[in-house]
Scaffold this active site. Structure first.
Site, PDB file in Angstrom:
ATOM      1  CE  LYS A 127      82.073  44.671  39.961  1.00 24.72           C
ATOM      2  NZ  LYS A 127      82.901  44.835  38.754  1.00 24.72           N
ATOM      3  NE  ARG A 154      81.989  39.153  28.520  1.00 24.12           N
ATOM      4  CZ  ARG A 154      81.621  39.981  29.499  1.00 24.12           C
ATOM      5  NH1 ARG A 154      80.544  40.722  29.387  1.00 24.12           N
ATOM      6  NH2 ARG A 154      82.336  40.069  30.590  1.00 24.12           N
ATOM      7  NE  ARG A 205      76.425  45.399  30.718  1.00 22.57           N
ATOM      8  CZ  ARG A 205      77.154  45.535  31.826  1.00 22.57           C
ATOM      9  NH1 ARG A 205      77.231  44.556  32.702  1.00 22.57           N
ATOM     10  NH2 ARG A 205      77.810  46.638  32.036  1.00 22.57           N
ATOM     11  NE  ARG A 221      81.439  48.284  31.274  1.00 26.69           N
ATOM     12  CZ  ARG A 221      81.147  47.048  30.864  1.00 26.69           C
ATOM     13  NH1 ARG A 221      81.040  46.776  29.575  1.00 26.69           N
ATOM     14  NH2 ARG A 221      80.961  46.089  31.735  1.00 26.69           N
TER      15      ARG A 221
END
Ligand code: AMP
Length: 192
Positions: free
Chosen positions: A13, A127, A138, A149
């Site tokens: 996104k 990642r 983060r 999440r």
């Protein structure tokens, strides 16, 4: 153009929003970015949100609705905006409809990036391996928080797509395609 971009964490996104900002000349309103800024600045909202965000859970609806309600009034939103990461619950979607109606405006499009859950988990694991022991950028970008999440997404945000679909407002794009192809598919959906 007033646009909502939906999709699970890690769906791309942010990347696609950045491209739309360039093309359409309207701001990206990311509640995640705004909350991270509030955490960094140590505001009362930030202090309340930090632990919730680090755990990968959703901050209360009233908090994010208040943030968006105010932000949309800024002059740079006069020609439209891209909502990224909001709404994340059906209550937020309903509040958004009401607050926009109060301002005499409405949404032009709701686009969902559809991706495969298994692929998302693989992506986030890759990642976090890439961080190679360095501190993640983060605090919630680690496999445990990512799983929370993703669970929050499945339970609380997936119904948001159904909400817009029911109203005939949802447009879906295959988010598993290469990044440029996803951009092209979004452009086509928006009629550009
Ligand atoms: P994001 O950058 O969109 O992945 O958001 C990071 C974190 O901020 C989320 O995991 C939530 O804790 C919080 N957050 C962002 N947007 C919302 C929202 N619309 N509703 C509730 N919590 C949010």
């Amino acid at each position: 153009m007033r646009l909502v971009l939906l999709g699970p964490p890690g769906a791309g996104k942010g990347t696609q929003s950045a491209r739309l900002v360039e093309k359409l000349g309207i701001p990206q309103l990311s509640t995640g970015d705004m909350l991270r800024a509030a955490v960094a600045a140590g505001t009362p909202i930030g202090l309340k949100a930090k632990a919730i965000m680090d755990a990968g859970q959703l901050v209360p609806d009233a908090v994010v609705i208040g943030i968006i309600d105010q932000r949309i009034d800024a002059p740079d939103c006069a020609n439209g905006f891209i909502l990224d990461g909001f709404p994340r619950t059906v209550a937020q979607a309903e509040a958004l409809r009401e607050l926009l109606a109060r301002k005499g405006i409405g949404l032009d499009a709701v686009v969902e990036l559809v991706v495969d859950d298994t692929k998302l988990v693989e992506r986030i694991e890759a990642r976090s391996r890439d961080f190679g022991g360095r501190r993640p950028v983060r605090a919630d970008d680690n496999p445990e928080s990512f799983k929370t999440r993703l669970d929050a997404y499945r339970q609380q945000t997936a119904p948001v797509s159904a909400h817009y679909a029911q109203k005939g407002e949802l447009k879906q794009v295959d988010g598993m395609l290469p990044i440029d192809d996803v951009t092209a598919a979004i452009d086509k959906t928006l009629g550009h």
